[in-house]
Design a protein around this motif. Structure first.
Motif, PDB file in Angstrom:
ATOM      1  N   GLU A   1      -4.573   6.342  -0.239  1.00 43.71           N
ATOM      2  CA  GLU A   1      -3.770   5.122  -0.191  1.00 43.71           C
ATOM      3  C   GLU A   1      -4.238   4.189  -1.313  1.00 43.71           C
ATOM      4  OE1 GLU A   1      -2.219   2.871   3.572  1.00 43.71           O
ATOM      5  OE2 GLU A   1      -4.080   1.917   2.978  1.00 43.71           O
TER       6      GLU A   1
ATOM      7  N   ALA B   1       5.435   5.951  -0.881  1.00 42.73           N
ATOM      8  CA  ALA B   1       4.629   6.787  -1.782  1.00 42.73           C
ATOM      9  C   ALA B   1       4.852   6.335  -3.214  1.00 42.73           C
ATOM     10  CB  ALA B   1       5.004   8.258  -1.629  1.00 42.73           C
TER      11      ALA B   1
ATOM     12  N   ARG C   1       0.851  -1.179   0.000  1.00 43.64           N
ATOM     13  CA  ARG C   1       0.000   0.000   0.000  1.00 43.64           C
ATOM     14  C   ARG C   1       0.887   1.229   0.000  1.00 43.64           C
ATOM     15  NH1 ARG C   1      -5.112  -1.108  -1.284  1.00 43.64           N
ATOM     16  NH2 ARG C   1      -5.770   0.789  -0.176  1.00 43.64           N
ATOM     17  N   ALA C   2       0.492   2.241  -0.744  1.00 48.25           N
ATOM     18  CA  ALA C   2       1.307   3.446  -0.859  1.00 48.25           C
ATOM     19  C   ALA C   2       0.410   4.671  -0.963  1.00 48.25           C
ATOM     20  CB  ALA C   2       2.221   3.356  -2.076  1.00 48.25           C
ATOM     21  N   VAL C   3       0.964   5.805  -0.565  1.00 43.34           N
ATOM     22  CA  VAL C   3       0.259   7.091  -0.676  1.00 43.34           C
ATOM     23  C   VAL C   3       0.450   7.621  -2.094  1.00 43.34           C
ATOM     24  CG1 VAL C   3       0.173   9.472   0.142  1.00 43.34           C
ATOM     25  CG2 VAL C   3       0.537   7.590   1.766  1.00 43.34           C
TER      26      VAL C   3
ATOM     27  N   GLU D   1      -3.273   0.508  -3.823  1.00 46.03           N
ATOM     28  CA  GLU D   1      -2.511  -0.734  -3.940  1.00 46.03           C
ATOM     29  C   GLU D   1      -1.466  -0.566  -5.037  1.00 46.03           C
ATOM     30  OE1 GLU D   1      -3.084  -5.494  -5.076  1.00 46.03           O
ATOM     31  OE2 GLU D   1      -4.818  -4.144  -5.010  1.00 46.03           O
TER      32      GLU D   1
END
Length: 440
Positions: A433, A397, A370-372, A435
């Motif tokens: 957020e 990120a 998961r990333a911003v 995937e």
């Protein structure tokens, strides 16, 4: 896949990404194990536990060049009051019988040589005068240049505790230990271990042979001159490289023109060396999309499960896809779209897991996290389609790279991740957020 011939089903059913992948993985099976020589087994998956037949190291040996001595003989030694010992011979790595070390004696020993009987510890040569009587030395003289170094006397300037600089028998692995577990992928360290314990061959699943071919009369081999309306064939290079990266032995076939008979003959010729066939291009709805036409008679009507099914998937890019099996051995074939990004994304989602399944590995998918979302404006995505956007991932990120166009190869080259926008989401705001599929 239960079709006996080519069927175009996408018009009445829009397959999800998961449905298509599940169909592929249900059909593809790991390759049968074979016995291979060690170097031929590199990159393969071990199918049985390997037990250590002989301890490593197989005997106590020195980790330094120096002198093998008894502990009591060097206790209290110093440069001012060195211990003076009689040198009784050399101990080199190899099968020669080492000398016995008694009280007041030392044996000159080389790195890797067995600890001689009677010796209890090793004094590095730097702690001695090297038999020269002139203070500490930095190294031994070569035996060929000064054979007298294996006799005479040596002055030891420092004490050494018991078993100093000694590698104990079995300190790496012991006889009866499990060296490698079934499922291990054999890289250089694993092959080194197998060789070290005396294994000349090993039982593995072979690396799958993957044949990649692209279609299109407009495609030209890189290095040749482009004519009007022509482009260089990049897909076959990208997918062949990707197949090798996944662990396969991959063969690239030069671009095939938009002629069904030529394509059909080429595919049938390649079956002899393929555990998996991958085509790119010719799977859409154009008048010159010949892959469907070429494959409609390749399936065996008398063999259940033979044939290729063409589908439309609820994804972007990569909506048109084909999958099935062909030939007498029911060789799996995945037909990917021709746009470069569509082709590459399709490979990552469907072909790579198929290759890893053929290899017999447990982890067949790229890692996800998961990333911003790091972007100035919201990302939009078509309703009902799972979208895969290129991005660069760093420190939790992900930043989009390029647009959504399926022809943007330069953006793909800068990406190291795919941003996944689910089917139910039409807009993703900055800072949300998401995937992310990590590509390496």
């Amino acid at each position: 896949m239960s079709s006996a011939a080519t069927r175009v089903t996408g018009q009445d059913h829009l397959w999800s990404v998961n449905e298509h992948l599940e169909d592929i993985l249900t059909t593809v099976r790991p390759l049968e194990p074979i016995e291979l020589q060690l170097l031929d087994a590199q990159g393969c998956v071990l199918v049985e536990d390997v037990t250590v037949p002989v301890s490593l190291p197989p005997f106590d040996n020195s980790s330094m060049d120096g002198y093998a001595v008894r502990v009591a003989d060097v206790a209290g030694a110093s440069e001012e009051f060195p211990a003076v010992l009689t040198v009784v011979g050399d101990v080199a790595a190899g099968p020669a019988e080492p000398p016995q070390v008694g009280p007041g004696q030392a044996a000159r020993i080389m790195t890797g040589a067995p600890l001689p009987p009677g010796a209890e510890t090793v004094v590095p040569v730097e702690w001695t005068d090297g038999g020269l009587g002139e203070g500490p030395v930095s190294r031994m003289r070569a035996h060929s240049a000064a054979p007298e170094g294996a006799s005479g006397e040596v002055q030891v300037h420092r004490p050494a505790p018991a078993r100093a600089h000694v590698r104990a028998k079995g300190s790496d692995v012991k006889a009866g230990d499990r060296a490698l577990e079934a499922g291990a992928i054999l890289g250089p360290p694993q092959i080194a271990l197998l060789a070290a314990i005396g294994r000349g061959t090993v039982r593995v699943r072979p690396r799958p042979r993957v044949v990649v071919l692209s279609t299109g009369s407009e495609l030209v081999q890189p290095g040749e001159e482009l004519g009007n309306g022509q482009i260089y064939d990049s897909n076959s290079f990208a997918l062949t490289a990707a197949a090798r990266d996944a662990g396969a032995i991959a063969y690239r076939v030069g671009a095939v023109t938009d002629d069904a008979e030529t394509l059909r003959a080429t595919i049938e010729d390649q079956l002899i060396r393929a555990d998996l066939l991958v085509t790119t291009g010719g799977v859409s709805v154009g008048a010159y999309d010949v892959v469907k036409e070429a494959l409609e008679s390749v399936g065996d009507e008398d063999e259940p499960g033979s044939g290729i099914e063409f589908r439309k998937l609820a994804m972007q890019p990569g909506k048109p896809q084909g999958f099935g099996s062909i030939g007498p051995d029911h060789t799996p074939l995945l037909a990917l779209p021709g746009n470069p990004v569509s082709s590459y994304v399709s490979f990552e989602l469907f072909v790579r897991p198929a290759i890893r399944t053929l290899m017999g590995v447990d982890d067949i998918h790229r890692p996800t996290t998961r990333a911003v979302l790091n972007t100035d404006k919201a990302l939009t995505s078509p309703a009902g389609r799972r979208q895969y956007l290129r991005g660069r991932y760093a420190s939790g990120a992900v930043t989009p790279v390029g647009g959504a166009g399926s022809h943007l190869i330069a953006a793909l080259a800068r990406a190291d991740a795919l941003i996944v926008v689910p089917e139910t989401v039409e807009s993703v705001e900055p800072g949300a957020e998401v995937e992310v599929v990590l590509l390496g």
